[in-house]
Design a protein around this motif. Structure first.
Motif, PDB file in Angstrom:
ATOM      1  N   LEU A  46       3.986   0.654   2.221  1.00 45.35           N
ATOM      2  CA  LEU A  46       3.814  -0.346   3.268  1.00 45.35           C
ATOM      3  C   LEU A  46       3.824  -1.720   2.610  1.00 45.35           C
ATOM      4  O   LEU A  46       2.949  -2.024   1.805  1.00 45.35           O
ATOM      5  N   ILE A  80       2.811  -4.779   3.236  1.00 45.97           N
ATOM      6  CA  ILE A  80       1.962  -5.505   4.190  1.00 45.97           C
ATOM      7  C   ILE A  80       2.135  -7.011   4.028  1.00 45.97           C
ATOM      8  O   ILE A  80       2.283  -7.740   4.999  1.00 45.97           O
ATOM      9  N   GLN A 130       1.391   4.916   1.130  1.00 48.37           N
ATOM     10  CA  GLN A 130       0.889   5.855   2.127  1.00 48.37           C
ATOM     11  C   GLN A 130       1.760   7.110   2.069  1.00 48.37           C
ATOM     12  O   GLN A 130       2.852   7.144   2.626  1.00 48.37           O
ATOM     13  N   TYR A 165       0.847  -1.193   0.000  1.00 52.22           N
ATOM     14  CA  TYR A 165       0.000   0.000   0.000  1.00 52.22           C
ATOM     15  C   TYR A 165       0.882   1.242   0.000  1.00 52.22           C
ATOM     16  O   TYR A 165       1.885   1.299   0.714  1.00 52.22           O
ATOM     17  N   PRO A 177      -0.687  -8.373  15.543  1.00 50.09           N
ATOM     18  CA  PRO A 177      -1.286  -7.117  16.015  1.00 50.09           C
ATOM     19  C   PRO A 177      -2.130  -6.431  14.943  1.00 50.09           C
ATOM     20  O   PRO A 177      -1.997  -6.734  13.752  1.00 50.09           O
ATOM     21  N   SER A 178      -2.966  -5.517  15.376  1.00 50.82           N
ATOM     22  CA  SER A 178      -3.764  -4.720  14.445  1.00 50.82           C
ATOM     23  C   SER A 178      -2.851  -4.045  13.436  1.00 50.82           C
ATOM     24  O   SER A 178      -1.782  -3.560  13.793  1.00 50.82           O
ATOM     25  N   GLY A 179      -3.263  -4.030  12.195  1.00 55.80           N
ATOM     26  CA  GLY A 179      -2.494  -3.362  11.161  1.00 55.80           C
ATOM     27  C   GLY A 179      -1.429  -4.243  10.533  1.00 55.80           C
ATOM     28  O   GLY A 179      -0.752  -3.833   9.586  1.00 55.80           O
ATOM     29  N   ALA A 180      -1.274  -5.486  11.034  1.00 57.87           N
ATOM     30  CA  ALA A 180      -0.223  -6.357  10.516  1.00 57.87           C
ATOM     31  C   ALA A 180      -0.567  -6.925   9.137  1.00 57.87           C
ATOM     32  O   ALA A 180       0.329  -7.344   8.401  1.00 57.87           O
ATOM     33  N   GLY A 181      -1.846  -6.965   8.806  1.00 57.52           N
ATOM     34  CA  GLY A 181      -2.219  -7.474   7.487  1.00 57.52           C
ATOM     35  C   GLY A 181      -3.101  -8.711   7.501  1.00 57.52           C
ATOM     36  O   GLY A 181      -3.251  -9.367   6.470  1.00 57.52           O
ATOM     37  N   LYS A 182      -3.707  -8.996   8.638  1.00 61.39           N
ATOM     38  CA  LYS A 182      -4.539 -10.197   8.753  1.00 61.39           C
ATOM     39  C   LYS A 182      -5.733 -10.137   7.794  1.00 61.39           C
ATOM     40  O   LYS A 182      -5.996 -11.081   7.060  1.00 61.39           O
ATOM     41  N   SER A 183      -6.448  -9.021   7.828  1.00 60.41           N
ATOM     42  CA  SER A 183      -7.627  -8.898   6.946  1.00 60.41           C
ATOM     43  C   SER A 183      -7.210  -8.950   5.488  1.00 60.41           C
ATOM     44  O   SER A 183      -7.890  -9.570   4.659  1.00 60.41           O
ATOM     45  N   THR A 184      -6.106  -8.305   5.177  1.00 58.41           N
ATOM     46  CA  THR A 184      -5.604  -8.310   3.801  1.00 58.41           C
ATOM     47  C   THR A 184      -5.338  -9.745   3.351  1.00 58.41           C
ATOM     48  O   THR A 184      -5.744 -10.154   2.259  1.00 58.41           O
TER      49      THR A 184
HETATM   50  P1  ADP Z   1      -5.174  -6.269  10.314  1.00 59.99           P
HETATM   51  O1  ADP Z   1      -6.348  -7.036   9.801  1.00 59.99           O
HETATM   52  O2  ADP Z   1      -4.051  -7.140  10.776  1.00 59.99           O
HETATM   53  O3  ADP Z   1      -5.534  -5.247  11.339  1.00 59.99           O
HETATM   54  P2  ADP Z   1      -5.205  -5.011   7.684  1.00 59.99           P
HETATM   55  O4  ADP Z   1      -4.968  -6.075   6.691  1.00 59.99           O
HETATM   56  O5  ADP Z   1      -6.601  -4.542   7.883  1.00 59.99           O
HETATM   57  O6  ADP Z   1      -4.533  -5.456   9.076  1.00 59.99           O
HETATM   58  O7  ADP Z   1      -4.321  -3.736   7.309  1.00 59.99           O
HETATM   59  C1  ADP Z   1      -2.918  -3.804   7.213  1.00 59.99           C
HETATM   60  C2  ADP Z   1      -2.343  -2.436   6.950  1.00 59.99           C
HETATM   61  O8  ADP Z   1      -2.625  -2.042   5.627  1.00 59.99           O
HETATM   62  C3  ADP Z   1      -2.879  -1.344   7.854  1.00 59.99           C
HETATM   63  O9  ADP Z   1      -1.800  -0.525   8.208  1.00 59.99           O
HETATM   64  C4  ADP Z   1      -3.857  -0.610   6.974  1.00 59.99           C
HETATM   65  O10 ADP Z   1      -3.929   0.745   7.359  1.00 59.99           O
HETATM   66  C5  ADP Z   1      -3.277  -0.792   5.608  1.00 59.99           C
HETATM   67  N1  ADP Z   1      -4.319  -0.843   4.577  1.00 59.99           N
HETATM   68  C6  ADP Z   1      -5.291  -1.773   4.488  1.00 59.99           C
HETATM   69  N2  ADP Z   1      -6.072  -1.555   3.407  1.00 59.99           N
HETATM   70  C7  ADP Z   1      -5.554  -0.458   2.782  1.00 59.99           C
HETATM   71  C8  ADP Z   1      -5.900   0.259   1.600  1.00 59.99           C
HETATM   72  N3  ADP Z   1      -6.916  -0.114   0.824  1.00 59.99           N
HETATM   73  N4  ADP Z   1      -5.134   1.333   1.277  1.00 59.99           N
HETATM   74  C9  ADP Z   1      -4.084   1.690   2.038  1.00 59.99           C
HETATM   75  N5  ADP Z   1      -3.704   1.066   3.153  1.00 59.99           N
HETATM   76  C10 ADP Z   1      -4.426  -0.006   3.541  1.00 59.99           C
END
Ligand code: ADP
Ligand code: ADP
Length: 225
Positions: free
Chosen positions: A20, A22, A15, A13, A41-48
């Motif tokens: 980043l 991820i 920024q 990503y 941790p939050s922000g590590a990329g789990k959802s991604t």
């Molecule tokens: P988690 O699920 O572990 O909290 P995410 O996968 O949601 O992590 O997000 C990982 C990182 O990528 C975060 O820092 C988030 O801000 C960033 N991020 C996620 N989606 C986007 C996007 N579409 N554009 C820019 N940054 C993103």
């Protein structure tokens, strides 16, 4: 072959001026019947990672194999078919349709797949019963407790008998007792159905009861312990 195999997966990503990384060469193979906790941790990329594994997003590089089949080059229609029939999702917030009953919420994905309403209702009733919701079939989401809402969401996720279950902090919104209850329901179902499962969670006690624990470090999947 693994049911789910992420190979060389990258997601970057932008920024401002910074990039980043991820996911940066993530490798993860999951076999039928295996449950994997994704703890980071939050922000590590789990959802991604879950979105890419679930064919909701494309990686920037790398490949997602499902049953050994590469998915990147498939047309969107085929990716959608795989997502509907072979992958189930559970989210932190249930995302049930508020104007429909528990039963209807579990019937719907099956009818989208092409089952008759009576076939779909039969399976939905069985599943909800299995998850301890026999007396909640006609309740709408707002009339259910948080734990019950999540159990309906689990029933919906597995309604089409998927091969893969992806859950993004499914107990993150619940108190300790209810989280335990919902996790047990999920775990029992995963065991019984031989699903390949990833559950993203912050709860180390629950993670400890799954087959494997992995985390994300510098964009790579790392086994814990
Ligand atoms: P988690 O699920 O572990 O909290 P995410 O996968 O949601 O992590 O997000 C990982 C990182 O990528 C975060 O820092 C988030 O801000 C960033 N991020 C996620 N989606 C986007 C996007 N579409 N554009 C820019 N940054 C993103
Ligand atoms: P669970 O452990 O499954 O989350 P709870 O202990 O939270 O169940 O709730 C017990 C019962 O109280 C539930 O069966 C539900 O019917 C009822 N209940 C809880 N919250 C609500 C609510 N917001 N609206 C209606 N009923 C509720």
């Amino acid at each position: 072959v693994p049911v789910l195999f992420l190979h060389g997966v990258e997601r970057h990503y932008q920024q401002g001026d910074a990039t980043l990384n991820i996911l940066n060469g993530a490798e993860l193979a999951i076999w039928a019947g295996q449950s994997v906790a994704l703890v980071a941790p939050s922000g590590a990329g789990k959802s991604t990672l879950l979105h890419i594994a679930g064919l909701l997003e494309h990686p920037d590089h790398g490949e997602v194999y499902i049953d050994g089949r590469a998915t990147a080059i498939l047309p969107d229609s085929e990716r959608t078919r795989i997502r509907r029939n072979e992958i189930g999702f559970v989210y932190q917030f249930h995302r049930l349709l508020p104007e429909f009953s528990a039963l209807e919420n579990v019937i719907m994905p099956q009818m989208i797949r092409g089952l008759s309403k009576s076939e779909a209702a039969k399976r939905a009733t069985e599943l909800l019963g299995y998850l301890g919701l026999k007396n909640r079939l006609t309740h709408r989401p707002a009339e259910l407790s948080g734990g019950e809402q999540q159990r309906v969401a689990i029933a919906r996720a597995v309604a089409n008998a998927p091969r893969i279950l992806l859950a993004d902090e499914p107990t993150g919104n619940l108190d300790v007792h209810t989280a335990e209850h919902v996790f047990n329901a999920l775990h029992q179902l995963v065991r019984a159905s031989g699903l390949a499962t990833i559950i993203a969670t912050h709860n180390m006690e629950l993670a400890a009861r799954m087959d494997r624990r992995v985390t994300l470090q510098e964009g790579k999947v790392v086994e814990m312990e």
